[in-house]
Design a protein around this motif. Sequence first.
Motif, PDB file in Angstrom:
ATOM      1  N   LEU A  38      98.389  62.265  10.993  1.00 44.71           N
ATOM      2  CA  LEU A  38      98.445  61.683  12.333  1.00 44.71           C
ATOM      3  C   LEU A  38      97.445  60.530  12.359  1.00 44.71           C
ATOM      4  N   SER A  41      92.885  60.308  12.990  1.00 46.72           N
ATOM      5  CA  SER A  41      92.648  61.742  13.212  1.00 46.72           C
ATOM      6  C   SER A  41      91.916  62.363  12.032  1.00 46.72           C
ATOM      7  N   ARG A  42      91.706  63.684  12.144  1.00 44.83           N
ATOM      8  CA  ARG A  42      91.100  64.471  11.072  1.00 44.83           C
ATOM      9  C   ARG A  42      91.852  64.334   9.753  1.00 44.83           C
ATOM     10  N   ARG A  45      90.331  62.828   6.527  1.00 47.79           N
ATOM     11  CA  ARG A  45      89.532  63.568   5.540  1.00 47.79           C
ATOM     12  C   ARG A  45      90.378  63.891   4.303  1.00 47.79           C
ATOM     13  N   ARG A  64     100.646  58.449  17.379  1.00 49.99           N
ATOM     14  CA  ARG A  64     100.335  59.248  18.565  1.00 49.99           C
ATOM     15  C   ARG A  64     101.225  58.816  19.730  1.00 49.99           C
ATOM     16  N   LEU A  69      98.584  62.212  22.120  1.00 56.21           N
ATOM     17  CA  LEU A  69      98.875  63.488  21.456  1.00 56.21           C
ATOM     18  C   LEU A  69      99.747  63.273  20.219  1.00 56.21           C
ATOM     19  N   ALA A  70      99.962  64.371  19.503  1.00 57.27           N
ATOM     20  CA  ALA A  70     100.852  64.299  18.337  1.00 57.27           C
ATOM     21  C   ALA A  70     102.292  64.163  18.825  1.00 57.27           C
ATOM     22  N   GLY A  81     101.788  71.865  15.841  1.00 58.68           N
ATOM     23  CA  GLY A  81     101.981  70.415  16.049  1.00 58.68           C
ATOM     24  C   GLY A  81     100.688  69.638  15.934  1.00 58.68           C
ATOM     25  N   LYS A  82      99.753  70.122  15.116  1.00 59.93           N
ATOM     26  CA  LYS A  82      98.467  69.436  14.913  1.00 59.93           C
ATOM     27  C   LYS A  82      98.412  68.876  13.506  1.00 59.93           C
ATOM     28  N   ALA A  83      97.539  67.930  13.321  1.00 59.56           N
ATOM     29  CA  ALA A  83      97.358  67.348  11.999  1.00 59.56           C
ATOM     30  C   ALA A  83      95.902  67.553  11.569  1.00 59.56           C
ATOM     31  N   PRO A  84      95.667  67.608  10.270  1.00 56.98           N
ATOM     32  CA  PRO A  84      96.645  67.430   9.200  1.00 56.98           C
ATOM     33  C   PRO A  84      97.420  68.705   8.867  1.00 56.98           C
ATOM     34  N   GLU A  95      94.838  73.414   9.022  1.00 54.95           N
ATOM     35  CA  GLU A  95      93.373  73.484   9.162  1.00 54.95           C
ATOM     36  C   GLU A  95      92.716  72.658   8.053  1.00 54.95           C
ATOM     37  N   THR A  96      92.004  71.642   8.488  1.00 53.34           N
ATOM     38  CA  THR A  96      91.408  70.724   7.503  1.00 53.34           C
ATOM     39  C   THR A  96      90.546  71.426   6.466  1.00 53.34           C
ATOM     40  N   GLU A 133      83.802  71.596  11.713  1.00 57.17           N
ATOM     41  CA  GLU A 133      84.797  71.912  12.754  1.00 57.17           C
ATOM     42  C   GLU A 133      84.285  72.971  13.737  1.00 57.17           C
ATOM     43  N   PHE A 215      84.883  62.649   9.012  1.00 56.89           N
ATOM     44  CA  PHE A 215      85.488  62.390  10.332  1.00 56.89           C
ATOM     45  C   PHE A 215      84.530  62.800  11.451  1.00 56.89           C
TER      46      PHE A 215
HETATM   47  N1  LIG Z   1      90.725  72.596  13.631  1.00 55.49           N
HETATM   48  C1  LIG Z   1      91.918  71.852  13.345  1.00 55.49           C
HETATM   49  C2  LIG Z   1      92.141  70.845  14.458  1.00 55.49           C
HETATM   50  C3  LIG Z   1      93.450  70.114  14.355  1.00 55.49           C
HETATM   51  C4  LIG Z   1      93.585  69.070  15.452  1.00 55.49           C
HETATM   52  O1  LIG Z   1      93.246  69.323  16.619  1.00 55.49           O
HETATM   53  N2  LIG Z   1      94.109  67.893  15.097  1.00 55.49           N
HETATM   54  C5  LIG Z   1      94.253  66.811  16.055  1.00 55.49           C
HETATM   55  C6  LIG Z   1      94.021  65.479  15.340  1.00 55.49           C
HETATM   56  S1  LIG Z   1      92.359  65.054  15.165  1.00 55.49           S
HETATM   57  C7  LIG Z   1      95.673  66.734  16.588  1.00 55.49           C
HETATM   58  O2  LIG Z   1      96.602  67.002  15.862  1.00 55.49           O
HETATM   59  N3  LIG Z   1      95.822  66.307  17.839  1.00 55.49           N
HETATM   60  C8  LIG Z   1      97.082  66.016  18.421  1.00 55.49           C
HETATM   61  C9  LIG Z   1      97.497  66.947  19.510  1.00 55.49           C
HETATM   62  O3  LIG Z   1      96.728  67.872  19.835  1.00 55.49           O
HETATM   63  O4  LIG Z   1      98.592  66.762  20.043  1.00 55.49           O
HETATM   64  C10 LIG Z   1      91.781  71.197  11.961  1.00 55.49           C
HETATM   65  O5  LIG Z   1      90.643  71.012  11.510  1.00 55.49           O
HETATM   66  O6  LIG Z   1      92.787  70.884  11.316  1.00 55.49           O
END
Ligand SMILES: N[C@@H](CCC(=O)N[C@@H](CS)C(=O)NCC(=O)O)C(=O)O
Length: 261
Positions: A38, A41-42, A45, A64, A69-70, A81-84, A95-96, A133, A215
């Motif tokens: 994404l 974003s994280r 890393r 985004r 958001l994603a 639906g989170k990245a990476p 989870e990173t 984190e 990050f």
């Molecule tokens: N603890 C998770 C956090 C993942 C996270 O929150 N990712 C954010 C990007 S920095 C994301 O996908 N945000 C988009 C959303 O919530 O829609 C990790 O380290 O992977």
Amino acid sequence: MKERHVLFSVLSPRPICLSESQMAETDEHSPTLVLHYLENSRSHRILWLLEELGVPYTLKVYKRTAVGLAPPELHKVHPLGKAPVLTDGPLMLAETAFIVEYLISKYGKEKFRISDESSQAWRDNVFYTHYAEGSVQPPIIRRYVNNKFVNHVPIFLRPVARVLFNKFDVATIAPDLEKHGKLIESHLEVVESKGGWFAGTGEDKPTSADFMMSFTLETFLKVAPEFVGPKTKEYVKRLEARPAYQRATEKAGGYLFLYKD
Ligand SMILES: N[C@@H](CCC(=O)N[C@@H](CS)C(=O)NCC(=O)O)C(=O)O
């Protein structure tokens, strides 16, 4: 009986089990790493780590949405639906910190690993890998989201919102960030003569703690530069100057959290 390896899959209801020979096969034919990235974003890393490791991978960049958001496509990749998200053949990893540890353990060979589990370097590495984190990212995100929120409040209410959020920030977020800033700075002072990376192995090699803290510190600098010490700033500059880091940023098509003096 043949030894079996239990591997992790979020989407699979049960863990995937592969035999030794299947493992070897998977490795041999591996085109297989796909990083779901994404923007800003994280995920950065992991892109940096992949470049440092020099393993082949496919990069899928997601933009985004208008509210930051994603996008829905990322929800099709993983239930949160989170990245990476990283896929490696049949495996799907989220989870990173888990992805960082998985990649280093599978592809790192001696690179980026600390073998002596009784050393201070090993303990510091594990601590900062999880601290990123678990402890310091939450107040950073809280301040980031609050600032964003205030800027989206209708203009005539904005001064009031700013005063309220500022009060909340001064009472809760700022003291927390100040403590984290000091802890990180004093740790970087200690490891300065031991290679300068978070684990302080004595070698010039980043370990999982550095990939995780990258990050974290970049976003820390964006939202609370007043609590970031000089050693920490130097550290961020040094990691961003690495050729692998720069390749990662170029492949991502830019990255909003690069540190600017
Ligand atoms: N603890 C998770 C956090 C993942 C996270 O929150 N990712 C954010 C990007 S920095 C994301 O996908 N945000 C988009 C959303 O919530 O829609 C990790 O380290 O992977």
